[in-house]
Design an enzyme around this catalytic site. Structure first.
Site, PDB file in Angstrom:
ATOM      1  N   THR A 144       0.803  -1.225   0.000  1.00 28.50           N
ATOM      2  CA  THR A 144       0.000   0.000   0.000  1.00 28.50           C
ATOM      3  C   THR A 144       0.836   1.275   0.000  1.00 28.50           C
ATOM      4  O   THR A 144       0.293   2.379   0.032  1.00 28.50           O
ATOM      5  CB  THR A 144      -0.945   0.016   1.218  1.00 28.50           C
ATOM      6  OG1 THR A 144      -0.167  -0.300   2.382  1.00 28.50           O
ATOM      7  CG2 THR A 144      -2.059  -1.006   1.071  1.00 28.50           C
ATOM      8  N   GLU A 188      14.502  18.180  -6.690  1.00 27.98           N
ATOM      9  CA  GLU A 188      13.983  17.999  -8.055  1.00 27.98           C
ATOM     10  C   GLU A 188      12.875  19.009  -8.353  1.00 27.98           C
ATOM     11  O   GLU A 188      12.916  19.707  -9.367  1.00 27.98           O
ATOM     12  CB  GLU A 188      13.459  16.571  -8.238  1.00 27.98           C
ATOM     13  CG  GLU A 188      14.570  15.530  -8.279  1.00 27.98           C
ATOM     14  CD  GLU A 188      14.058  14.107  -8.521  1.00 27.98           C
ATOM     15  OE1 GLU A 188      12.858  13.923  -8.785  1.00 27.98           O
ATOM     16  OE2 GLU A 188      14.886  13.183  -8.444  1.00 27.98           O
ATOM     17  N   HIS A 442      34.846   4.349 -26.413  1.00 25.30           N
ATOM     18  CA  HIS A 442      35.318   5.731 -26.456  1.00 25.30           C
ATOM     19  C   HIS A 442      34.684   6.454 -27.635  1.00 25.30           C
ATOM     20  O   HIS A 442      34.580   5.879 -28.709  1.00 25.30           O
ATOM     21  CB  HIS A 442      36.838   5.749 -26.636  1.00 25.30           C
ATOM     22  CG  HIS A 442      37.390   7.135 -26.776  1.00 25.30           C
ATOM     23  ND1 HIS A 442      37.514   7.975 -25.684  1.00 25.30           N
ATOM     24  CD2 HIS A 442      37.806   7.828 -27.865  1.00 25.30           C
ATOM     25  CE1 HIS A 442      38.013   9.139 -26.103  1.00 25.30           C
ATOM     26  NE2 HIS A 442      38.195   9.068 -27.414  1.00 25.30           N
TER      27      HIS A 442
HETATM   28  P1  FAD Z   1       2.993   3.100  -4.020  1.00 24.10           P
HETATM   29  O1  FAD Z   1       3.631   3.447  -5.307  1.00 24.10           O
HETATM   30  O2  FAD Z   1       2.741   4.174  -3.049  1.00 24.10           O
HETATM   31  O3  FAD Z   1       1.686   2.307  -4.351  1.00 24.10           O
HETATM   32  C1  FAD Z   1       0.771   1.913  -3.385  1.00 24.10           C
HETATM   33  C2  FAD Z   1      -0.599   1.794  -4.019  1.00 24.10           C
HETATM   34  O4  FAD Z   1      -1.496   1.220  -3.077  1.00 24.10           O
HETATM   35  C3  FAD Z   1      -1.191   3.144  -4.387  1.00 24.10           C
HETATM   36  O5  FAD Z   1      -1.568   3.129  -5.747  1.00 24.10           O
HETATM   37  C4  FAD Z   1      -2.395   3.297  -3.464  1.00 24.10           C
HETATM   38  O6  FAD Z   1      -3.481   3.965  -4.072  1.00 24.10           O
HETATM   39  C5  FAD Z   1      -2.744   1.843  -3.186  1.00 24.10           C
HETATM   40  N1  FAD Z   1      -3.452   1.650  -1.905  1.00 24.10           N
HETATM   41  C6  FAD Z   1      -3.059   2.100  -0.688  1.00 24.10           C
HETATM   42  N2  FAD Z   1      -3.907   1.663   0.265  1.00 24.10           N
HETATM   43  C7  FAD Z   1      -4.859   0.932  -0.380  1.00 24.10           C
HETATM   44  C8  FAD Z   1      -5.989   0.214   0.059  1.00 24.10           C
HETATM   45  N3  FAD Z   1      -6.316   0.133   1.356  1.00 24.10           N
HETATM   46  N4  FAD Z   1      -6.751  -0.403  -0.872  1.00 24.10           N
HETATM   47  C9  FAD Z   1      -6.430  -0.354  -2.192  1.00 24.10           C
HETATM   48  N5  FAD Z   1      -5.344   0.304  -2.661  1.00 24.10           N
HETATM   49  C10 FAD Z   1      -4.568   0.922  -1.756  1.00 24.10           C
HETATM   50  N6  FAD Z   1      11.326   6.531  -6.445  1.00 24.10           N
HETATM   51  C11 FAD Z   1      12.304   6.169  -7.302  1.00 24.10           C
HETATM   52  O7  FAD Z   1      12.789   5.044  -7.216  1.00 24.10           O
HETATM   53  N7  FAD Z   1      12.767   7.027  -8.267  1.00 24.10           N
HETATM   54  C12 FAD Z   1      12.278   8.286  -8.400  1.00 24.10           C
HETATM   55  O8  FAD Z   1      12.707   9.041  -9.280  1.00 24.10           O
HETATM   56  C13 FAD Z   1      11.245   8.700  -7.514  1.00 24.10           C
HETATM   57  N8  FAD Z   1      10.716   9.932  -7.610  1.00 24.10           N
HETATM   58  C14 FAD Z   1       9.694  10.287  -6.785  1.00 24.10           C
HETATM   59  C15 FAD Z   1       9.150  11.565  -6.915  1.00 24.10           C
HETATM   60  C16 FAD Z   1       8.114  11.957  -6.112  1.00 24.10           C
HETATM   61  C17 FAD Z   1       7.527  13.341  -6.276  1.00 24.10           C
HETATM   62  C18 FAD Z   1       7.588  11.039  -5.154  1.00 24.10           C
HETATM   63  C19 FAD Z   1       6.424  11.432  -4.274  1.00 24.10           C
HETATM   64  C20 FAD Z   1       8.117   9.776  -5.002  1.00 24.10           C
HETATM   65  C21 FAD Z   1       9.191   9.390  -5.813  1.00 24.10           C
HETATM   66  N9  FAD Z   1       9.769   8.125  -5.691  1.00 24.10           N
HETATM   67  C22 FAD Z   1      10.790   7.779  -6.536  1.00 24.10           C
HETATM   68  C23 FAD Z   1       9.327   7.148  -4.666  1.00 24.10           C
HETATM   69  C24 FAD Z   1       8.423   6.068  -5.288  1.00 24.10           C
HETATM   70  O9  FAD Z   1       7.310   6.692  -5.888  1.00 24.10           O
HETATM   71  C25 FAD Z   1       7.967   5.084  -4.224  1.00 24.10           C
HETATM   72  O10 FAD Z   1       9.092   4.572  -3.539  1.00 24.10           O
HETATM   73  C26 FAD Z   1       7.211   3.918  -4.853  1.00 24.10           C
HETATM   74  O11 FAD Z   1       6.073   4.382  -5.534  1.00 24.10           O
HETATM   75  C27 FAD Z   1       6.790   2.899  -3.780  1.00 24.10           C
HETATM   76  O12 FAD Z   1       6.122   1.850  -4.383  1.00 24.10           O
HETATM   77  P2  FAD Z   1       5.022   0.988  -3.594  1.00 24.10           P
HETATM   78  O13 FAD Z   1       4.512  -0.001  -4.593  1.00 24.10           O
HETATM   79  O14 FAD Z   1       5.584   0.505  -2.326  1.00 24.10           O
HETATM   80  O15 FAD Z   1       3.873   2.012  -3.195  1.00 24.10           O
END
Ligand code: FAD
Length: 463
Positions: A144, A188, A442
Site C-alpha cells: 500500500t 527535483e 570511447h
Molecule cells: P505506491 O507506489 O505508493 O503504491 C501503493 C498503491 O497502493 C497506491 O496506488 C495506493 O493507491 C494503493 N493503496 C493504498 N492503500 C490501499 C488500500 N487500502 N486499498 C487499495 N489500494 C490501496 N522513487 C524512485 O525510485 N525514483 C524516483 O525518481 C522517484 N521519484 C519520486 C518523486 C516523487 C515526487 C515522489 C512522491 C516519489 C518518488 N519516488 C521515486 C518514490 C516512489 O514513488 C515510491 O518509492 C514507490 O512508488 C513505492 O512503491 P510501492 O509499490 O511501495 O507504493
C-alpha cells in the site's frame, strides 16, 4: 459469494503490480486491488514519472533560454506554455497506466477497484464503485506504499501549503516557492520551478543537503545548484507555517527571521500508508515509525500475510519496491528469492544528476572499514567536453584489502544511467581492478567510471 484467488495483492504501485505479474508468471491465480482508477501507484501517478517528465521539459527550456551560443546556435525569444507542459506530463502518465492495465490483463490478473480492508488473515473486503466485494486468498500481500508526511504545526491545504502531489500540477509558476526539505524530491521540484521562473528557497533542518548521501557529493551538488539560482537555508528548524492573506505563506524558523513566499512545498519525506487497512483486526502491529514489520521472507507476524515496498523498512524507492515484490512471490512459490540491499542505487534527477550505490565515505568510516578511493572529474572526459557537460566527478570506494567495490558516487551528466554499471559491479562482487580492465567504449561518459577505478590504484591515465 466471495471471490477466491491463490494470492491477493493490495496496491498496484511498482511493488504491487510487479509482484502480481511475477506471481502470474509463476502460475498463481492473482487478484490485485487498487483504490485509484489509474494503476501504477505513487510512482506513476504522482511521483517518479510525472516529476521526470517535468524535469525534462523544464531542463530543455532552461537550456534553450540560457543559450546554445557555445554551439553556434542563435535563437530568438524562447517562451514556455505551461498548459502544454502539464498536458504532456498527464499524457505520459495516462499512457503508462493503460500499459499496466494491459499487462495485468495479459497475465490474467484479476483487477479490483476500491479500498481494501483486511477482515481476517485470508480475507479482504473491497469497497469501490461496484459495491462491496469479499475477496479470499490463502496469501495476501500488502503493497500500500506511502503518503506525504508533514511537520508538527504545518497542515497541507492543497493550495498554498502543499505536498509534491500538488506541486506537480501548478498551471502557473509561483513567484517565490519555499521548499522545506533538501532531499531528492525537494531538490527535483525546486529545480523544476526555478527553471520555470520561480524564485526558490530551500529550508533544511540539517546543515547539509541530501541527508544520507556521501558528503563530498552533497557539497558539490549544493555548490552547483546554488550557482543555478536555488537558495539554501541550512540548519533551520521550522516550527510552523501559516497563510497570510489570500496569497502568502509565512514559514516560522526557530531563532531566525521567518521566510515568506506564495507557495510552500513540504518535502520532508513520506510515511507508510496503512490507513483503514484493518491491520489490528488481523493482529499486525506497526513499528515505532508506522511501518509494517516483516521477516527476511517479507512475512508479517500473521501467517499468510506479507508486506513489501514503502510500507516496510528501507529506502522509499520504486525499484526497491519492485525487487521486494518479485523476491516475495518467488519465495512463496519456489522457496528462493533475493534482494541485495547493498546494491540499491539512488538517483536525484537534478541537472547534473546525482547518483549513488553502496555506502559513502562517512558510512564506511562509521563502520570502521578501511577503503581506498578513486576520483575522476567529468572535465577530463572527452565526451563530457563534447556534450558541454563538464561539471561533476565519479568517486569509487573499494575495500583497502580485497579491492572489492563497496560504494560508487557520481555527480555529473547522466549519472543516473552511469550508476547501473556500478550496481552490477557491486552485485557481482567486482573489484575496482575488474572495472578498470573492462573495455569501455570511447568516447563515452562511462569512461569516467573506468578512470575512477584506475584512480583507486593511483593509475588514472587522463589526469
Ligand atoms: P505506491 O507506489 O505508493 O503504491 C501503493 C498503491 O497502493 C497506491 O496506488 C495506493 O493507491 C494503493 N493503496 C493504498 N492503500 C490501499 C488500500 N487500502 N486499498 C487499495 N489500494 C490501496 N522513487 C524512485 O525510485 N525514483 C524516483 O525518481 C522517484 N521519484 C519520486 C518523486 C516523487 C515526487 C515522489 C512522491 C516519489 C518518488 N519516488 C521515486 C518514490 C516512489 O514513488 C515510491 O518509492 C514507490 O512508488 C513505492 O512503491 P510501492 O509499490 O511501495 O507504493
Amino acid at each position: 459469494m466471495p471471490q477466491k484467488h491463490d494470492l491477493v495483492i493490495i496496491g498496484a504501485g511498482p511493488g504491487g503490480y510487479v509482484a502480481a505479474l511475477r506471481a502470474a508468471q509463476l502460475g498463481l491465480d492473482v487478484g490485485c486491488i487498487e483504490k485509484e482508477p489509474a494503476l501504477g501507484g505513487t510512482c506513476l501517478r504522482v511521483g517518479c514519472i510525472p516529476s521526470k517528465a517535468m524535469l525534462e521539459s523544464s531542463e530543455r527550456y532552461d537550456q534553450l533560454r540560457s543559450g546554445l551560443d557555445d554551439h553556434g546556435i542563435r535563437l530568438g525569444r524562447v517562451s514556455i506554455d505551461l498548459e502544454a507542459l502539464q498536458a504532456r506530463r498527464a499524457k505520459i502518465v495516462e499512457t503508462l497506466a493503460k500499459g499496466i492495465a494491459g499487462l495485468l490483463r495479459k497475465n490474467h490478473v484479476t483487477r479490483y477497484m476500491g479500498h481494501a480492508r483486511l477482515t481476517a488473515p485470508d480475507s479482504v473486503v473491497v469497497e469501490g464503485p461496484e459495491g462491496t466485494i469479499d475477496v479470499r486468498a490463502e496469501r495476501i500481500l500488502i503493497a500500500t506504499g506511502s503518503v506525504p508526511a508533514t511537520l508538527p504545526g504545518i497542515a497541507f491545504d492543497g493550495e498554498r501549503i502543499v505536498s509534491s502531489t500538488e506541486a506537480l500540477t501548478w498551471a502557473k509558476a509561483p513567484s517565490h516557492l519555499v521548499v522545506i526539505g533538501a532531499g531528492a524530491i525537494g531538490l527535483e521540484l525546486g529545480s523544476v520551478w526555478r527553471r520555470l521562473g520561480s524564485k526558490v528557497t530551500i529550508v533544511e533542518y540539517l546543515d547539509r543537503i541530501l541527508p544520507g548521501m556521501d558528503m563530498e557529493m552533497a557539497n558539490e551538488a549544493r555548490r552547483i545548484l546554488t550557482r543555478q539560482g536555488l537558495t539554501f537555508q541550512l540548519g533551520c528548524r521550522v516550527t510552523g507555517a501559516s497563510r497570510k492573506g489570500r496569497t502568502r505563506v509565512v514559514i516560522e524558523i526557530e531563532g531566525r527571521d521567518p521566510v515568506e513566499g506564495d507557495r510552500l512545498l513540504v518535502a520532508v519525506g513520506r510515511k507508510p500508508n496503512t490507513e483503514r487497512l484493518g491491520l489490528e483486526e488481523v493482529g499486525i502491529s506497526l513499528d515505532e515509525r508506522g511501518r509494517i514489520p516483516v521477516d527476511a521472507n517479507y512475512a508479517t507476524t500473521t501467517a499468510g500475510i506479507y508486506a513489501i515496498g514503502d510500507v516496510i523498512d528501507g529506502p522509499m524507492l520504486a525499484h526497491k519496491a519492485e525487487e521486494e515484490g518479485i523476491a516475495c512471490v518467488e519465495k512463496i512459490v519456489t522457496g528462493h528469492g533475493h534482494v541485495n540491499y547493498d546494491a540499491i542505487p539512488a538517483i536525484v534527477y537534478t541537472h547534473p544528476e546525482i547518483a549513488s550505490v553502496g555506502p559513502g565515505e562517512e558510512q564506511l568510516a562509521e563502520q570502521g572499514r578501511a577503503y581506498r578511493k578513486g576520483v575522476f572529474p567529468f572535465a577530463a572526459n572527452g565526451r563530457a567536453q563534447a556534450l558541454g557537460e563538464i561539471q561533476g566527478r565519479v568517486k569509487i570506494l573499494a575495500d583497502a584489502e580485497t579491492d572489492r567495490v563497496l560504494g560508487v558516487h557520481i555527480i555529473g551528466a547522466r549519472a543516473g544511467d552511469l550508476i547501473a554499471e556500478a550496481a552490477v559491479a557491486i552485485e557481482y562482487g567486482a573489484s575496482s581492478e575488474d572495472l578498470a580492465r573492462a573495455v569501455h567504449a570511447h568516447p563515452t561518459l562511462a569512461e569516467t567510471l573506468k578512470e575512477a577505478a584506475l584512480a583507486v590504484d593511483e593509475r588514472a591515465l587522463h589526469i
